[in-house]
Scaffold this motif. Structure first.
Motif, PDB file in Angstrom:
ATOM      1  N   ALA A 297       0.842  -1.208   0.000  1.00  0.00           N
ATOM      2  CA  ALA A 297       0.000   0.000   0.000  1.00  0.00           C
ATOM      3  C   ALA A 297       0.872   1.250   0.000  1.00  0.00           C
ATOM      4  N   LEU A 298       1.946   1.219   0.771  1.00  0.00           N
ATOM      5  CA  LEU A 298       2.864   2.363   0.795  1.00  0.00           C
ATOM      6  C   LEU A 298       3.548   2.536  -0.557  1.00  0.00           C
ATOM      7  N   ALA A 299       3.890   1.418  -1.219  1.00  0.00           N
ATOM      8  CA  ALA A 299       4.500   1.486  -2.550  1.00  0.00           C
ATOM      9  C   ALA A 299       3.537   2.134  -3.535  1.00  0.00           C
ATOM     10  N   GLN A 300       2.262   1.792  -3.461  1.00  0.00           N
ATOM     11  CA  GLN A 300       1.257   2.401  -4.342  1.00  0.00           C
ATOM     12  C   GLN A 300       1.119   3.894  -4.063  1.00  0.00           C
ATOM     13  N   MET A 301       1.185   4.262  -2.794  1.00  0.00           N
ATOM     14  CA  MET A 301       1.100   5.679  -2.436  1.00  0.00           C
ATOM     15  C   MET A 301       2.308   6.441  -2.987  1.00  0.00           C
ATOM     16  N   ARG A 302       3.491   5.833  -2.940  1.00  0.00           N
ATOM     17  CA  ARG A 302       4.674   6.475  -3.525  1.00  0.00           C
ATOM     18  C   ARG A 302       4.493   6.644  -5.019  1.00  0.00           C
ATOM     19  N   TYR A 303       3.996   5.595  -5.682  1.00  0.00           N
ATOM     20  CA  TYR A 303       3.792   5.626  -7.130  1.00  0.00           C
ATOM     21  C   TYR A 303       2.787   6.711  -7.523  1.00  0.00           C
ATOM     22  N   LYS A 304       1.698   6.796  -6.778  1.00  0.00           N
ATOM     23  CA  LYS A 304       0.643   7.767  -7.087  1.00  0.00           C
ATOM     24  C   LYS A 304       0.957   9.170  -6.578  1.00  0.00           C
ATOM     25  N   GLY A 305       1.933   9.280  -5.670  1.00  0.00           N
ATOM     26  CA  GLY A 305       2.305  10.591  -5.142  1.00  0.00           C
ATOM     27  C   GLY A 305       1.376  11.121  -4.077  1.00  0.00           C
TER      28      GLY A 305
END
Length: 71
Positions: A31-39
């Motif tokens: 979930a944190l990786a997705q948040m990094r990807y989406k900004g």
């Protein structure tokens, strides 16, 4: 070879791994990786290409941005 002088009176920033941050807030590292990807997550530091860290100040700033008075 260039030598970098780092002042000794500066406290190093407290850094957290995605696993540590995820455990603290009940989130998966994915979930944190997705948040990094989406900004849309906390600002992060990328060390040496793959190592991700979050500073205490960026986590606090992100939490303040998440604070709402209404839905």
């Amino acid at each position: 070879m260039t030598t970098i002088n780092i002042p000794t009176d500066i406290e190093p920033a407290r850094l957290f791994t995605p696993a540590q941050l995820g455990e603290r807030f009940g989130m998966t590292t994915g979930a944190l990786a997705q948040m990094r990807y989406k900004g849309n997550g906390p600002k992060f530091i990328k060390l040496g290409g793959k190592q991700i860290r979050y500073s205490e100040s960026s986590i606090q700033a992100w939490l303040e941005q998440q604070t709402r008075e209404r839905t």
